[in-house]
Design a protein around this motif. Structure first.
Motif, PDB file in Angstrom:
ATOM      1  N   UNK A  81       0.836  -1.202   0.000  1.00  0.00           N
ATOM      2  CA  UNK A  81       0.000   0.000   0.000  1.00  0.00           C
ATOM      3  C   UNK A  81       0.870   1.251   0.000  1.00  0.00           C
ATOM      4  N   UNK A  82       1.912   1.254   0.805  1.00  0.00           N
ATOM      5  CA  UNK A  82       2.814   2.406   0.867  1.00  0.00           C
ATOM      6  C   UNK A  82       3.491   2.636  -0.476  1.00  0.00           C
ATOM      7  N   UNK A  83       3.879   1.552  -1.135  1.00  0.00           N
ATOM      8  CA  UNK A  83       4.529   1.669  -2.432  1.00  0.00           C
ATOM      9  C   UNK A  83       3.564   2.209  -3.484  1.00  0.00           C
ATOM     10  N   UNK A  84       2.290   1.760  -3.426  1.00  0.00           N
ATOM     11  CA  UNK A  84       1.283   2.268  -4.359  1.00  0.00           C
ATOM     12  C   UNK A  84       1.044   3.759  -4.159  1.00  0.00           C
ATOM     13  N   UNK A  85       0.983   4.200  -2.910  1.00  0.00           N
ATOM     14  CA  UNK A  85       0.803   5.629  -2.626  1.00  0.00           C
ATOM     15  C   UNK A  85       2.018   6.435  -3.091  1.00  0.00           C
ATOM     16  N   UNK A  86       3.203   5.873  -2.910  1.00  0.00           N
ATOM     17  CA  UNK A  86       4.416   6.525  -3.398  1.00  0.00           C
ATOM     18  C   UNK A  86       4.392   6.656  -4.914  1.00  0.00           C
ATOM     19  N   UNK A  87       3.930   5.607  -5.584  1.00  0.00           N
ATOM     20  CA  UNK A  87       3.846   5.618  -7.049  1.00  0.00           C
ATOM     21  C   UNK A  87       2.913   6.725  -7.529  1.00  0.00           C
ATOM     22  N   UNK A  88       1.699   6.775  -6.968  1.00  0.00           N
ATOM     23  CA  UNK A  88       0.738   7.801  -7.383  1.00  0.00           C
ATOM     24  C   UNK A  88       1.213   9.195  -6.997  1.00  0.00           C
ATOM     25  N   UNK A  89       1.707   9.343  -5.790  1.00  0.00           N
ATOM     26  CA  UNK A  89       2.199  10.650  -5.357  1.00  0.00           C
ATOM     27  C   UNK A  89       3.357  11.137  -6.206  1.00  0.00           C
ATOM     28  N   UNK A  90       4.232  10.218  -6.581  1.00  0.00           N
ATOM     29  CA  UNK A  90       5.353  10.591  -7.438  1.00  0.00           C
ATOM     30  C   UNK A  90       4.905  11.082  -8.797  1.00  0.00           C
ATOM     31  N   UNK A  91       3.916  10.400  -9.384  1.00  0.00           N
ATOM     32  CA  UNK A  91       3.408  10.832 -10.683  1.00  0.00           C
ATOM     33  C   UNK A  91       2.717  12.192 -10.587  1.00  0.00           C
ATOM     34  N   UNK A  92       1.971  12.418  -9.527  1.00  0.00           N
ATOM     35  CA  UNK A  92       1.345  13.722  -9.336  1.00  0.00           C
ATOM     36  C   UNK A  92       2.409  14.820  -9.227  1.00  0.00           C
TER      37      UNK A  92
END
Length: 214
Positions: A167-178
């Motif tokens: 979950x943390x990695x998924x949030x990092x992925x989306x946050x990074x793209x934003x």
């Protein structure tokens, strides 16, 4: 006595990050395709690869089925934005993909990746409202889900539950793209939500495939 060459030393250096284990041939193949696609975008005239291979948009004909796969290997037309997004996708994918690749085997892992791509395409097209859909965030999100489901009871680095890590990695992925879009293409409004819907579509379809896998 075996000598430690530069590649072996690099592998050992990166080993703590690759919590999904060693890459399989299928994982390496997909990584190479991503890099080649971005390289062609840089080498060919602006817009050629993006217009011909992205999904949807004004340049697409009525039905060009290959775009449902080729959009994965296309990145943002601005080189800086596209390069940063590609790097983020590859880093996250590389961290977790080894385990899914080893668990499913080459053929089933590629099928898994294609199913996640199909889900990402559906989610992206619905959100894009006629705009272009591109990038591999959907299958990357799907691979994160697979990593979290493969062995949910284990602890990463001996402390972090696998699902919490995913979950943390998924949030990092989306946050990074934003963050990348906010810095490199601040005027865009639709693209961040298209990316979110690609991730949701890819993650959901990969989750269902992983549950129903033979």
């Amino acid at each position: 006595m075996r000598r430690n060459g530069p590649l072996r030393s690099l592998s050992r250096l990166l080993e703590p990050l690759l919590v999904g284990g060693e890459w399989t041939a299928a994982v390496g193949f997909l990584v190479v395709l991503q890099i080649v696609g971005f390289g062609l975008q840089l080498l060919l005239p602006p817009g050629v690869i993006f217009d011909d291979l992205s999904l949807g948009g004004p340049s697409a004909e009525a039905f060009q089925p290959w775009r449902f796969l080729t959009f994965l290997f296309v990145n943002h037309p601005r080189p800086l934005v596209g390069g940063l997004a590609l790097a983020l996708n590859l880093i996250v994918f590389g961290i977790v993909a080894g385990e899914a690749g080893q668990l499913l085997g080459t053929g089933r892992f590629l099928l898994f990746y294609a199913v996640a791509a199909a889900g990402a395409a559906v989610g992206g097209v619905l959100a894009a409202a006629g705009g272009e859909v591109y990038g591999a965030i959907g299958p990357v999100a799907g691979t994160i889900f697979a990593f979290g489901m493969a062995n949910p009871l284990r602890r990463i680095y001996g402390k972090i539950p696998a699902r919490l890590f995913a979950v943390s990695l998924a949030l990092l992925l989306l946050g990074g793209h934003f963050a990348i879009l906010a810095i490199g293409d601040p005027g865009t409004v639709r693209e961040p939500w298209t990316i979110v819907c690609q991730a949701i579509g890819g993650g959901a379809s990969a989750y269902l495939y992983f549950l129903a896998r033979p």
